[in-house]
Structures are given as C-alpha cells and as structure tokens.
Scaffold this motif. Structure first.
Motif, PDB file in Angstrom:
ATOM      1  N   ALA A 215      62.646  55.729-113.406  1.00 41.81           N
ATOM      2  CA  ALA A 215      62.162  56.099-112.078  1.00 41.81           C
ATOM      3  C   ALA A 215      62.238  54.845-111.207  1.00 41.81           C
ATOM      4  O   ALA A 215      62.322  53.725-111.731  1.00 41.81           O
ATOM      5  N   PRO A 216      62.194  54.989-109.883  1.00 45.90           N
ATOM      6  CA  PRO A 216      62.304  53.811-109.013  1.00 45.90           C
ATOM      7  C   PRO A 216      61.303  52.699-109.341  1.00 45.90           C
ATOM      8  O   PRO A 216      61.615  51.525-109.194  1.00 45.90           O
ATOM      9  N   ASP A 217      60.118  53.052-109.779  1.00 44.18           N
ATOM     10  CA  ASP A 217      59.123  52.033-110.122  1.00 44.18           C
ATOM     11  C   ASP A 217      58.942  51.897-111.633  1.00 44.18           C
ATOM     12  O   ASP A 217      57.965  51.325-112.107  1.00 44.18           O
ATOM     13  N   GLY A 218      59.916  52.387-112.398  1.00 44.12           N
ATOM     14  CA  GLY A 218      59.817  52.395-113.853  1.00 44.12           C
ATOM     15  C   GLY A 218      60.049  51.036-114.481  1.00 44.12           C
ATOM     16  O   GLY A 218      60.542  50.097-113.851  1.00 44.12           O
TER      17      GLY A 218
ATOM     18  N   VAL B 169      60.804  44.933-118.601  1.00 45.87           N
ATOM     19  CA  VAL B 169      61.887  44.710-117.644  1.00 45.87           C
ATOM     20  C   VAL B 169      61.822  45.808-116.594  1.00 45.87           C
ATOM     21  O   VAL B 169      61.661  46.978-116.922  1.00 45.87           O
ATOM     22  N   GLY B 170      61.970  45.421-115.324  1.00 41.78           N
ATOM     23  CA  GLY B 170      61.948  46.387-114.239  1.00 41.78           C
ATOM     24  C   GLY B 170      63.229  46.362-113.441  1.00 41.78           C
ATOM     25  O   GLY B 170      64.139  45.569-113.702  1.00 41.78           O
ATOM     26  N   ARG B 171      63.275  47.234-112.459  1.00 44.21           N
ATOM     27  CA  ARG B 171      64.419  47.283-111.547  1.00 44.21           C
ATOM     28  C   ARG B 171      64.426  46.074-110.640  1.00 44.21           C
ATOM     29  O   ARG B 171      63.396  45.463-110.383  1.00 44.21           O
ATOM     30  N   ARG B 172      65.598  45.776-110.099  1.00 43.89           N
ATOM     31  CA  ARG B 172      65.671  44.738-109.061  1.00 43.89           C
ATOM     32  C   ARG B 172      64.990  45.254-107.824  1.00 43.89           C
ATOM     33  O   ARG B 172      65.085  46.419-107.488  1.00 43.89           O
ATOM     34  N   ARG B 173      64.308  44.375-107.139  1.00 42.59           N
ATOM     35  CA  ARG B 173      63.625  44.799-105.909  1.00 42.59           C
ATOM     36  C   ARG B 173      64.408  44.414-104.702  1.00 42.59           C
ATOM     37  O   ARG B 173      65.152  43.537-104.650  1.00 42.59           O
TER      38      ARG B 173
END
Length: 86
Positions: free
Chosen positions: A14-17, A82-86
């Motif tokens: 998800a976008p904030d996953g 680990v998250g998505r690039r912001r």
C-alpha cells in the motif's frame, strides 16, 4: 535475488506500507551459497540461497526502488523495516 524479491514486495505494498525482513547480522553483507532442503522423504537438488546482512539492507532496498530502511535487533535476531521512497 534479493533485489527482485524486494521489487515484487514493493509492487504489493500500500502507499504507506512497509516490508519487514529477517536479516543477517551487521557486517555480513550479501552472501549467496548453494543449499538443499532435506525432509524425511528425501533431499532436493541444490539451489542458490542469498542472505542479506543488516549492513547491506539499504543498498538492496535502494536497488529495488524502495526507500528508508531501519534495522533492529532483539536477542540474537536481526530484522529490518523497509518502506517506499517518499
């Protein structure tokens, strides 16, 4: 291939996953070796198995198009988030 695996995980986020990874200790880098699985029914053929150390998580995540990586330790276990690039 840890980069391909994280790319696929990133596709599913998800976008904030976030992805939580079991990692090897600091200083172990990225190591590929050949292993096999053994059960009471027999043994598999050998296949490549790659482990990623806490020190290499950010480089692997970046190569996969993901962003920040934080590493944690509890007892003798190491993991990273680990998250998505912001």
């Amino acid at each position: 291939d840890p980069v391909a695996l994280l790319e696929r995980a990133g596709d599913l986020l998800a976008p904030d996953g976030r992805v939580v990874l079991d990692v090897d200790p600091w200083g172990t880098g990225v190591v590929t070796r050949h292993v096999s699985l053994e059960t009471r029914h027999g043994r598999s053929g050998e296949f490549a198995w790659t482990t990623v150390g806490a020190d290499a998580v950010l480089a692997v995540a970046t190569a996969a198009g993901l962003g920040e990586a934080t590493c944690h330790r509890h007892g003798d276990r190491n993991w990273a988030v680990v998250g998505r690039r912001r």
